[in-house]
Design a protein around this motif. Structure first.
Motif, short mmCIF file in Angstrom:
data_model
loop_
_atom_site.label_atom_id
_atom_site.label_comp_id
_atom_site.label_asym_id
_atom_site.label_seq_id
_atom_site.Cartn_x
_atom_site.Cartn_y
_atom_site.Cartn_z
N TRP A 1 62.17 72.81 27.85
CA TRP A 1 63.48 72.64 28.48
C TRP A 1 64.17 71.37 27.94
O TRP A 1 65.37 71.33 27.77
N GLN B 1 61.98 79.93 21.10
CA GLN B 1 62.76 78.85 21.70
C GLN B 1 63.60 79.37 22.87
O GLN B 1 64.77 79.01 23.02
N PHE C 1 67.06 77.45 36.59
CA PHE C 1 66.00 76.64 35.96
C PHE C 1 64.68 76.83 36.71
O PHE C 1 63.62 76.95 36.09
N VAL D 1 59.05 83.41 28.06
CA VAL D 1 59.84 82.19 28.26
C VAL D 1 59.02 81.02 27.74
O VAL D 1 58.21 80.43 28.46
N THR D 2 59.21 80.70 26.48
CA THR D 2 58.44 79.62 25.86
C THR D 2 59.38 78.56 25.31
O THR D 2 60.60 78.71 25.36
N SER E 1 68.33 76.82 28.60
CA SER E 1 68.82 75.54 29.12
C SER E 1 70.23 75.26 28.62
O SER E 1 71.09 74.77 29.37
N LYS F 1 63.35 78.80 26.12
CA LYS F 1 63.75 77.76 27.08
C LYS F 1 64.90 76.92 26.54
O LYS F 1 65.78 76.50 27.30
N ARG F 2 64.90 76.68 25.23
CA ARG F 2 66.01 75.92 24.63
C ARG F 2 67.32 76.69 24.80
O ARG F 2 68.34 76.14 25.20
N VAL G 1 63.50 81.13 36.70
CA VAL G 1 63.81 82.00 35.57
C VAL G 1 62.73 83.07 35.36
O VAL G 1 63.04 84.20 34.97
N ARG G 2 61.46 82.76 35.64
CA ARG G 2 60.41 83.77 35.43
C ARG G 2 60.54 84.96 36.39
O ARG G 2 60.55 86.11 35.95
#
Length: 704
Positions: A237, A103, A372, A233-234, A109, A105-106, A375-376
């Motif tokens: 968002w 999580q 946002f 990064v999974t 964000s 990305k959670r 990020v990668r």
């Protein structure tokens, strides 16, 4: 006031000003990812670039960077479990746990939105502080302003993390260094040793970059490996964004705690984020999920770390007291432009204050948006070993220190202060009071003489405002004395020195002979300052003598304290551990077990003891190896300066950077060639893009 606020907002429609803000945001995001730099490194590296700019452009650039460093430092904390700054270590507790569950990305964000909201709320707090504090600030006279400068140094030392006496000694050393040069009252040269170069005092950029920048590089240049397998990064968002709205009360509480932590000198973002985390845990009904991926453990601290920087600006701009190191450098920049914080900036430069407010709020929003979107690529930067980054950082920092005075002497001063900064850092001296003392030295002396000439005796101390400030100064000191006596009583009850001598990752040489040596060095400096200042005129020697004697007394107290801890530490070492020996049979090992007289149990006891000795030897070897590597790194910096003095800056870069990458960082040849080529082209183009001068060497001057 409203007119000034709207005029400042309209000025940001100027493309050149907006461009500076964007450059600052991008630079701040990148520097936030590099461990050890943070807001201090961002302002220190960008500060030289501002020389020659208009004040508005310079402020937009610096505030843009300062507002977002704590937004991007979350990326490595969440994805790698390695925070980009000390304040991001709080976010790592729940953010890294959440990312390991797929999580990421959670978590990111939640962090980005909280940082954005913290920055905006901090800017609102700064806006409200201006009209509320304006009548108070305008009522201040020289006694109140003098006491404020004293408070700035003292509170930074008292409230700093770690040993209070060390903080006060560091503040006194900073004050003495700031008094080097021409006296503000008699135009008499002090502590210059007849040198014209030292007559104007030391460059703020050289001092800041040396004490913080080069010292940090020397501490971390041994890190030759990056993270091989960061978390991907999974996740989604959307889930994090929706969840963030349900924690709005944590956002507000965290932001308000951050503003308060920023207002107090020396507290800083790290303490502010831990306070916000503590309140989130204390006010939660269900505390079981904290540390295992609880969103409240991300939202509260991330809201606080950005609002701390805005809170820092309130005492800096309104009272001339920097709350932290970045704001101290910002204060120094304002002073070089002739802008005096306090009543003067409110009366004459109110539009600049609102420009800072708007820049901070807009940069916070832009920083979150960029994070946002990028990020990668930002996360890939965290894989680069610090040793590889060090080569370019050394070249850029030394170029930055050259810009203020245009003299190679500033670069030598910077390297010398880099060694001093490394010693302070490694032995547990807080460096923030040192830099704040350096910046406030001249204002402190100027306000004191103004007060002394306008008031009879100690009459000025009876003014209501001055009495309030004296109370604020004395109460924390009494509180720390009380805590010290209470700690002493507890220490005597169990007589365990392990707490005082515990290892500290940030100060590996604390409570060692190095720490004792640093105290002895400070003692020599204070004795020397008292002897030298006795030759000055009565006006020029008054404040240096006061600082020298205060520093001398504090250092004696520190040496007594250090000697006691050092002796206790030595008494708790394993028997002949440093010599590799074994304790006599039947005697106790450091772990409390007995070494039996014979049989198999004797062998087990010996094996246990040998393991203890081996562990102690390994623990002792790491600080020794790090110290050796740090001095080798300083040797490389000296070599770079010698090359610059002989061949010029660009030629020195072409020799130093590839050699450092191949020998120190052990980078690949292909990486070295590309890295050096790009850096050389950028540095060659800089003078045509920005008001920057490159140092010319002896050979260049001979040819021209």
């Amino acid at each position: 006031m409203l007119d000034s606020a709207m005029a400042a907002l309209a000025s940001l429609a100027d493309p050149s000003l907006l461009l500076m803000l964007l450059i600052g945001v991008v630079a701040g995001l990148v520097m936030g990812l590099i461990p050890g730099l943070g807001g201090t490194g961002a302002v220190a590296i960008l500060l030289p670039v501002t020389f020659g700019m208009e004040p508005a452009s310079a402020l937009a650039l610096l505030i843009g960077a300062l507002a977002v460093v704590h937004t991007s430092d979350t990326v490595s904390a969440v994805l790698l479990g390695a925070p980009g700054s000390a304040s991001a270590s709080v976010t790592m507790l729940d953010g890294y746990s959440m990312a390991r569950k797929g999580q990421a990305k959670r978590a990111l964000s939640l962090a980005f939105l909280s940082s954005m909201a913290g920055g905006v709320i901090g800017a609102v707090g700064l806006t409200l502080a201006i009209p509320l504090a304006r009548p108070l600030v305008l009522s201040f006279a020289s006694p109140e302003l003098f006491m404020l400068t004293v408070l700035g140094v003292a509170l930074a030392a008292v409230l700093s993390r770690g040993n209070v006496v060390k903080g006060l000694v560091a503040g006194m050393l900073g004050l003495l260094l700031g008094m080097m040069g021409t006296s503000p009252t008699t135009a008499e040269e002090r502590f210059t040793f007849g040198s014209l170069f030292l007559g104007d005092g030391l460059s703020l950029v050289a001092v800041a970059l040396g004490i913080f920048g080069l010292a940090e590089i020397a501490s971390r240049a041994s890190q030759r490996r990056g993270e091989d397998a960061p978390i991907e990064v999974t996740g989604g968002w959307g889930s994090g964004i929706r969840e963030w709205f349900t924690h709005w009360s944590q956002v507000i509480r965290g932001s308000l705690i951050g503003i308060w932590a920023g207002i107090l000198p020396g507290v800083g973002a790290t303490a502010g984020t831990w306070l916000a985390y503590g309140q989130a845990v204390a006010t939660a009904k269900d505390k079981r999920k904290f540390g295992k991926g609880d969103p409240r453990g991300i939202v509260g601290p991330e809201s606080a770390n950005n609002s701390v920087e805005a809170g820092d600006l309130i005492p800096t701009l309104l009272f001339g007291i920097p709350g932290g190191v970045p704001s101290a450098m910002l204060l120094g920049m304002l002073l070089t432009y002739g802008i005096q914080p306090g009543p003067a900036i409110i009366n004459e430069h109110l539009d600049l204050m609102y420009l800072i407010v708007w820049s901070f709020a807009i940069a916070s929003v832009l920083g979150a948006l960029f994070c946002f979107l990028a990020v990668r690529p930002l996360s890939s930067l965290t894989k680069v070993p610090f040793a590889v980054l060090s080569a370019g950082l050394i070249a850029i920092m030394l170029l930055g220190a050259f810009q203020e005075g245009g003299q190679l002497g500033d670069l030598w001063v910077m390297v010398l202060l880099g060694v001093a900064g490394w010693v302070l850092k490694s032995t547990g001296f807080p460096r923030a009071p040192f830099l704040i003392g350096f910046v406030l030295a001249i204002p402190l002396e100027r306000y004191y003489f103004l007060t002394d000439s306008l008031y009879e005796g100690f009459e000025w101390m009876l003014r209501p405002g001055t009495m309030v400030f004296i109370a604020i100064l004395v109460l924390p000191i009494l509180w720390n004395i009380f805590k010290w006596f209470r700690a002493r009583r507890n220490l005597d009850s169990d007589d365990d020195a392990s707490f005082e001598s515990a290892a500290d990752a940030d100060a590996p040489l604390k409570n060692s002979t190095w720490s004792l040596g640093a105290g002895a060095g400070a003692l020599i400096v204070f004795i020397g300052s008292i002897a030298l200042s006795s030759q000055f005129s009565s006006e020029a020697r008054l404040v240096p003598q006061l600082v020298g004697w205060a520093g001398l007394l504090l250092t004696v107290a520190l040496l007594v304290q250090e000697t006691r801890v050092w002796r206790k530490k030595r008494s708790h070492l394993p028997f002949n551990a440093d010599m590799g020996g074994t304790p006599p049979r039947g005697e106790a090992t450091p772990g409390g077990s007995l070494v039996p007289a014979g049989g198999s149990s004797a062998l087990e006891g010996s094996a246990q003891h040998l393991a203890t000795v081996a562990g102690t030897a390994v623990e002792a070897e790491k600080p020794r190896a790090d110290t050796h590597f740090a001095f080798k790194t300083f040797g490389w910096m000296v070599g770079f300066l010698v090359l610059t003095a002989l061949l010029g800056y660009l030629a020195a870069v072409m020799i130093f950077v590839p050699a450092f990458l191949l020998i120190v960082a052990r980078a690949r040849v292909k990486t070295t060639v590309i890295y050096t080529g790009i850096l050389f082209i950028v540095l060659m183009l800089l003078p045509s893009l920005l008001p920057i001068d490159l140092p010319q060497g002896w050979l260049g001057q001979l040819v021209s």
